[in-house]
Every structure is written in structure tokens, then in C-alpha cells.
Enzyme design. Sequence first.
Site, PDB file in Angstrom:
ATOM      1  N   GLU A 262       0.817  -1.222   0.000  1.00 54.77           N
ATOM      2  CA  GLU A 262       0.000   0.000   0.000  1.00 54.77           C
ATOM      3  C   GLU A 262       0.843   1.262   0.000  1.00 54.77           C
ATOM      4  OE1 GLU A 262      -2.682  -0.135   3.278  1.00 54.77           O
ATOM      5  OE2 GLU A 262      -3.349  -2.157   2.761  1.00 54.77           O
ATOM      6  N   LYS A 264       2.137   4.621   1.406  1.00 53.09           N
ATOM      7  CA  LYS A 264       2.284   5.143   2.771  1.00 53.09           C
ATOM      8  C   LYS A 264       2.120   6.657   2.712  1.00 53.09           C
ATOM      9  CE  LYS A 264       5.196   4.723   6.906  1.00 53.09           C
ATOM     10  NZ  LYS A 264       5.007   6.026   7.498  1.00 53.09           N
ATOM     11  N   ARG A 269      -2.327   9.779  11.607  1.00 52.72           N
ATOM     12  CA  ARG A 269      -3.006   8.514  11.899  1.00 52.72           C
ATOM     13  C   ARG A 269      -4.339   8.795  12.589  1.00 52.72           C
ATOM     14  NH1 ARG A 269      -0.703   3.154  12.918  1.00 52.72           N
ATOM     15  NH2 ARG A 269      -2.474   1.748  12.963  1.00 52.72           N
ATOM     16  N   ARG A 286      -2.494   8.914  16.780  1.00 52.04           N
ATOM     17  CA  ARG A 286      -1.504   7.841  16.940  1.00 52.04           C
ATOM     18  C   ARG A 286      -1.303   7.483  18.412  1.00 52.04           C
ATOM     19  NH1 ARG A 286       2.702   5.226  17.705  1.00 52.04           N
ATOM     20  NH2 ARG A 286       4.542   5.025  16.401  1.00 52.04           N
ATOM     21  N   GLU A 316      -5.390   7.076   7.538  1.00 52.27           N
ATOM     22  CA  GLU A 316      -4.505   8.235   7.571  1.00 52.27           C
ATOM     23  C   GLU A 316      -5.293   9.425   7.020  1.00 52.27           C
ATOM     24  OE1 GLU A 316      -1.539   7.609   8.835  1.00 52.27           O
ATOM     25  OE2 GLU A 316      -0.191   9.150   8.090  1.00 52.27           O
ATOM     26  N   PHE A 356      -7.287   2.218   5.858  1.00 52.63           N
ATOM     27  CA  PHE A 356      -6.581   0.989   5.478  1.00 52.63           C
ATOM     28  C   PHE A 356      -7.016  -0.216   6.302  1.00 52.63           C
ATOM     29  CE2 PHE A 356      -3.452   3.788   7.723  1.00 52.63           C
ATOM     30  CZ  PHE A 356      -3.422   3.135   8.946  1.00 52.63           C
ATOM     31  N   ARG A 431       4.467  -3.633  17.222  1.00 50.71           N
ATOM     32  CA  ARG A 431       5.189  -3.491  15.965  1.00 50.71           C
ATOM     33  C   ARG A 431       5.613  -4.889  15.550  1.00 50.71           C
ATOM     34  NH1 ARG A 431       7.252   1.103  13.918  1.00 50.71           N
ATOM     35  NH2 ARG A 431       7.106   2.294  15.840  1.00 50.71           N
TER      36      ARG A 431
HETATM   37  P1  ATP Z   1       6.362   7.008  10.676  1.00 48.23           P
HETATM   38  O1  ATP Z   1       6.968   8.187  11.374  1.00 48.23           O
HETATM   39  O2  ATP Z   1       7.220   6.352   9.646  1.00 48.23           O
HETATM   40  O3  ATP Z   1       4.967   7.224  10.218  1.00 48.23           O
HETATM   41  P2  ATP Z   1       5.433   5.617  12.959  1.00 48.23           P
HETATM   42  O4  ATP Z   1       6.310   5.127  14.056  1.00 48.23           O
HETATM   43  O5  ATP Z   1       4.505   6.729  13.238  1.00 48.23           O
HETATM   44  O6  ATP Z   1       6.381   5.920  11.742  1.00 48.23           O
HETATM   45  P3  ATP Z   1       5.015   3.121  11.754  1.00 48.23           P
HETATM   46  O7  ATP Z   1       4.367   1.996  12.422  1.00 48.23           O
HETATM   47  O8  ATP Z   1       6.465   3.037  11.655  1.00 48.23           O
HETATM   48  O9  ATP Z   1       4.552   4.446  12.465  1.00 48.23           O
HETATM   49  O10 ATP Z   1       4.445   3.289  10.298  1.00 48.23           O
HETATM   50  C1  ATP Z   1       3.093   3.186  10.107  1.00 48.23           C
HETATM   51  C2  ATP Z   1       2.514   4.575  10.049  1.00 48.23           C
HETATM   52  O11 ATP Z   1       2.376   4.983   8.710  1.00 48.23           O
HETATM   53  C3  ATP Z   1       1.124   4.567  10.626  1.00 48.23           C
HETATM   54  O12 ATP Z   1       1.155   5.002  11.978  1.00 48.23           O
HETATM   55  C4  ATP Z   1       0.337   5.512   9.750  1.00 48.23           C
HETATM   56  O13 ATP Z   1       0.240   6.758  10.391  1.00 48.23           O
HETATM   57  C5  ATP Z   1       1.167   5.672   8.503  1.00 48.23           C
HETATM   58  N1  ATP Z   1       0.544   5.132   7.275  1.00 48.23           N
HETATM   59  C6  ATP Z   1       0.386   5.797   6.120  1.00 48.23           C
HETATM   60  N2  ATP Z   1      -0.165   5.042   5.184  1.00 48.23           N
HETATM   61  C7  ATP Z   1      -0.383   3.816   5.739  1.00 48.23           C
HETATM   62  C8  ATP Z   1      -0.944   2.601   5.253  1.00 48.23           C
HETATM   63  N3  ATP Z   1      -1.369   2.455   4.010  1.00 48.23           N
HETATM   64  N4  ATP Z   1      -1.006   1.568   6.116  1.00 48.23           N
HETATM   65  C9  ATP Z   1      -0.567   1.686   7.394  1.00 48.23           C
HETATM   66  N5  ATP Z   1      -0.029   2.809   7.897  1.00 48.23           N
HETATM   67  C10 ATP Z   1       0.058   3.872   7.080  1.00 48.23           C
END
Ligand code: ATP
Length: 603
Positions: A262, A264, A269, A286, A316, A356, A431
Amino acid sequence: MLLSFAIFKLSNMNFSELAEYYNKLEQISSRLAMIDILTDMFKKASKEEIRPIIYLTQGVLSPPFEGLETGIAEKFAEEAIARATGYSREIVEDEFKKTGDLGLVAEKFVKEQKIKKIETKPFSIIDVFNTFRKIASISGEGSQKQKIDLLSGLIANANPLEARYIVRFALGELRLGVGDATILEALSKAVTGSRDFKEKLEQAYNICSDLGKVGEVFFNEGKEGIENFKIQLFSPIRPALAERLPSGKEIMEKMGGIASVESKYDGFRAQVHIDKEHKRVEIFSRNLERSTPMLPDIVEAVLKELDIKNAILDGEAIAYNESVDEFHPFQETITRKRKHGVEKVSEELPLYLFAFDILYLNDEPMIEKPYKERREKLEKIVSGKGRIRVTDRIIAKSPEELEKYFDEVIEKGLEGIVAKDLNAPYVAGARKFTWIKLKRSYKGELSDTLDLVIVGYYLGKGSRAEFQFGGLLCAVYNEERDMFETITKIGTGFTEEMMKDLKEKLEKIRVNKKPARVDSLIEPDFWVEPKYVVTVRADEITKSPLHTAGKGIDGSDTGYALRFPRIVSNGIRPDKGPNEATTTKEVIEMYKMQKKIEIKDNT
Ligand code: ATP
């Protein structure tokens, strides 16, 4: 009998006992000692008291997602202390300037009270808790006066130690540094005698995000109550998170040859709880703060566009210009919202929800079902024509397919991709490799930023002297140890505004010794309670004997550190708490990934 091994008190626990425990927690320097004290404290609690005790220890009045606050500012607390103790506002204020901690000021002046104390009966924890809830509930005209009256009433009744914690609590600065995992472990020990039930408690917590409720159910219904814990609309579920791998090849191998890949989106969030029948919507961020007022366009759109009775969506929120297929990173949107107001910016930069996942639908929990089934349901209820969309994705069956899609996504200006295991359940609060992210990398820099917890700070020298702020000591979160391990000092990237803001915020959470959950070989000028998270970019992760991040994990005596760290974005990250920071495990993975990328670059 389920709980025959647990002894529950029936009588009320006095607030003075709780204050004694808090004082002990402040004195100790190890997490294990912290667990023992909390275990003892919980054992003293009755079934009615456990919930308020957990909230008070977290420094809140209800689960944090409800955002209930006392609404007491420093100057009102000063007024309340002055009134309760007979000292003038000026004297109270002067003392505060000296110590930087109004709790200690209250303690001192209650000890040296000018007003003769009338005989009072000791107050119970529930009395204090209810008074604080009352303080929080007062709003409107004249509310400040009423709040001060109630607070000064509490202080006037308190002994010196109680006064310290009453005032700190009122200001939302308890400074105990007790984490969620530590509370869960102590609860397990208090009720069952061992830490073994902690994982089950954690699972319940992951689907309701309410430690007080978990504690209450555990005390009242025992193990069975926890094992039967159910998702509830408007209680946020702790979000699933993504692991990292350096290439399409490794991702596809880990996924077993097929994955949903998918886009990103670099947005916000949003976990959206919708009760269409009663026209109620709540959106959680988040770190599960209630963010509904910030996203009025999404609230309206879900009610209008989705054909459901009720649901919980994960997605998102991002500003999107459909005519040119252009996304605006959330940082940009939020900065503009602060400057120009929510309404106006909503018109210029309309927010869309790219959903998502679906975690609950028409009274039925969905998180145990495989992703492909959840996604199918999601696509059925989202028409895809309005403001609610589903994330763009492909089903990839080879690394080449994944990488081709990745390149297209980057071309569009997005952050990268998230690959998802089609057969996996939704793993709340963890995670795991059921989600794996791959982000665009820049040469000479780490491909990803780190979100670090501030554990200390330095005084400004030279040109920084005027700000009394010279830099930060930052840590990553070690989930297994529930400890914060230092990884870097940071002195670069701050704007003047940021320095002022950081100094002001950090002064309020200063503590006089290293917090028990911080592991550090370095002594900053000031320690602070681990509370704030900042985003940091660096050139490289290196091994270092100076820092404790990951120290000893691979058998060596060195930890991990950052080369050329600098602050990015606007300073403190509003949507992450200390437990959402980058973990030690992630740092080690990033270190390994960087090695692989180096090898690739050189071949
Ligand atoms: P980052 O700062 O990279 O977003 P993070 O620690 O907030 O990292 P991660 O678990 O590393 O979060 O990455 C997933 C994050 O990416 C989710 O918290 C969400 O906000 C974002 N995101 C964007 N698009 C998607 C998607 N298609 N599926 C899941 N998460 C997504």
C-alpha cells in the site's frame, strides 16, 4: 474461587498512604524497586479504589483519551497555596522561582503554615479523586474562582507530603515517571503473586487503552474478566505498527511470497469510531488523544458517506488535491491550521481519510479476522467517491512488483509503502512483521528519522546563554526492559522559538535525580521525567561506549549512538508519548539495514 489468593481490603485507603508511596517511588533508582512499591500499593487498594489509584498514579483523572484536565494554571495554584497556608502570593511566587516546583513550595508552606490548622479528619483517596474530578468539571464564568476554592480546600486539609502531590497533580506534573508496562506488571503481581499474567493484561489494555478499567475488571472479575475483554466503540484500540526491512526482496520473503502493498501517506493517523445510529463520531490520534475537533471534515464525511450501523476504521487523514492528485504532508497542514484556523484551512486543503483497516463493524469485532477479509469489508462500505477513500494498493507476488509500485509511489511524492500480510489479524499495540514499511532513502543520511524521548537537558553557553538552553539528552525506548536508554545528545537544529518552548516545558518536568526508568552513563545539567518526544534526523547509527541504547544486547559492551543528529520538524511531536518513541529493537534493525544499504551502494 478465582481470586482466593488475592487479599482485597474493604476499608478506605487514606490519601496520606498514597503520598507516602509516591514519595518512595521518587526516592528509588531502579525499575524493579518501582514495581515492588507499586505492587505493595495496589495490594492495599480495595475494588473501588483501584481505578482511581491507577489514574492518579498515571497523573490523569480518566483514561488519557478522554482528555479530562483540572484546568488549573500555575498562577491559580499559587493563589490556592497562598490562601491555604496564609503566605502572600508574592512569597509563594518567589519560592517557586527558586525551586521550579510548586509541589515542593506547597509542601514547604504547609509545613511552616501561618494559619492555625483546624482539626480535620484524614481524607481518603476517593475523596481527593472526586474533588479533582469536580474541579475538572467546572467551566464557564467564575470557574477559576471555584477551582481555586476547591484546590485551596484540599491543600488546607493536607499534610506537607500530601500537599506536594496534590499541587503537582493539579498542574498535571506528577513527575513519577511510572510507565504503563510497569503498572501492568505490578497489577499482575499484586493479584496473582507473579508477573506471568502481565501479557494477558496487556492484551486487554491494547484493545481499550484504559489502565484504570483493566485494573478494575481484574480486581472484580479476576483472570476470567480479563480473558473475556471486548472491544468497545469509543474506547480506542492501540494502533498496529510497522517493522522495517531494507528491500522488496526481504519484505516479500518475510511475507511468504504474497502481500498487500500500500501507499504510505505522510498524514495523521486517525482511528475513527462511528456510531451512525446516534450520529456520534470520535477520532483518536496515533497516541490515542481525542482529535475529533481538529478534523470536522472527516466527522461529517463518515456520517454522510458510509453505509453502516457502527464501525471503527483505521486510516490516515491527509490533505489532498484530487484534481492534480497532490498530497500535502500533515506537518504543512497542521502549521497552517495553527496560523489560519481550522475552518479556513479545511476549505483550502480539504482533508481526506485514506482508510486501510476496519477493526469493528456493525457490533462485531473484526481484529481477529485475516486482513484480506477485513479489507474486503472495508472496500464494501467505502464508496471511494467522497472524502473517505481506501488506501491505494496492489497485491504483489514478487519483489519486482513491489519495487515497481514503490518507485511509482515515490514519484507521486509519497513517503514509501507499507506491505501487509493478507492472512494476519490486526495486531493491536505492537510493531510486528505483519506490517513492513519501506521508505525512500537519501544518500548520506539514515532513510528514516527517529522519534526520541527527552530525558535531560543542558544549560546554554556562549550565544545560547540567553535562552538558558543548550541542548538535549535523548533516549530510545527499550520495550523489553520498559526503560529509556540514551542514544544521543542533540545541540543542532533548534530555532530560537523552539529553544524557548523546550526550556519552558522541560523546566516543568525537571526532577532532581536520574528517573528510575532511565538508563544513562551521561549526566545532563538537568534530568526530566521522560515525557516529550522529538523527531531527529542523523547521518548514521554508530556503536558507542557512551550510550546505553542496546548496550550488551549483542554481547558487546557498547551501545548505539547517532552521528550528526539534528532536530527536524517543529520540536516536540504532539502525537507521540514516550512509549511511542523509536525502540531499541528498531535502532538495531536500522543499524543492520544501513550496513546492507552501504554494501549495496558499494557494489
Ligand atoms: P512514521 O513516522 O514512519 O509514520 P510511525 O512510528 O509513526 O512511523 P510506523 O508503524 O512506523 O509508524 O508506520 C506506520 C505509520 O504509517 C502509521 O502510523 C500511519 O500513520 C502511517 N501510514 C500511512 N499510510 C499507511 C498505510 N497504508 N497503512 C498503514 N499505515 C500507514
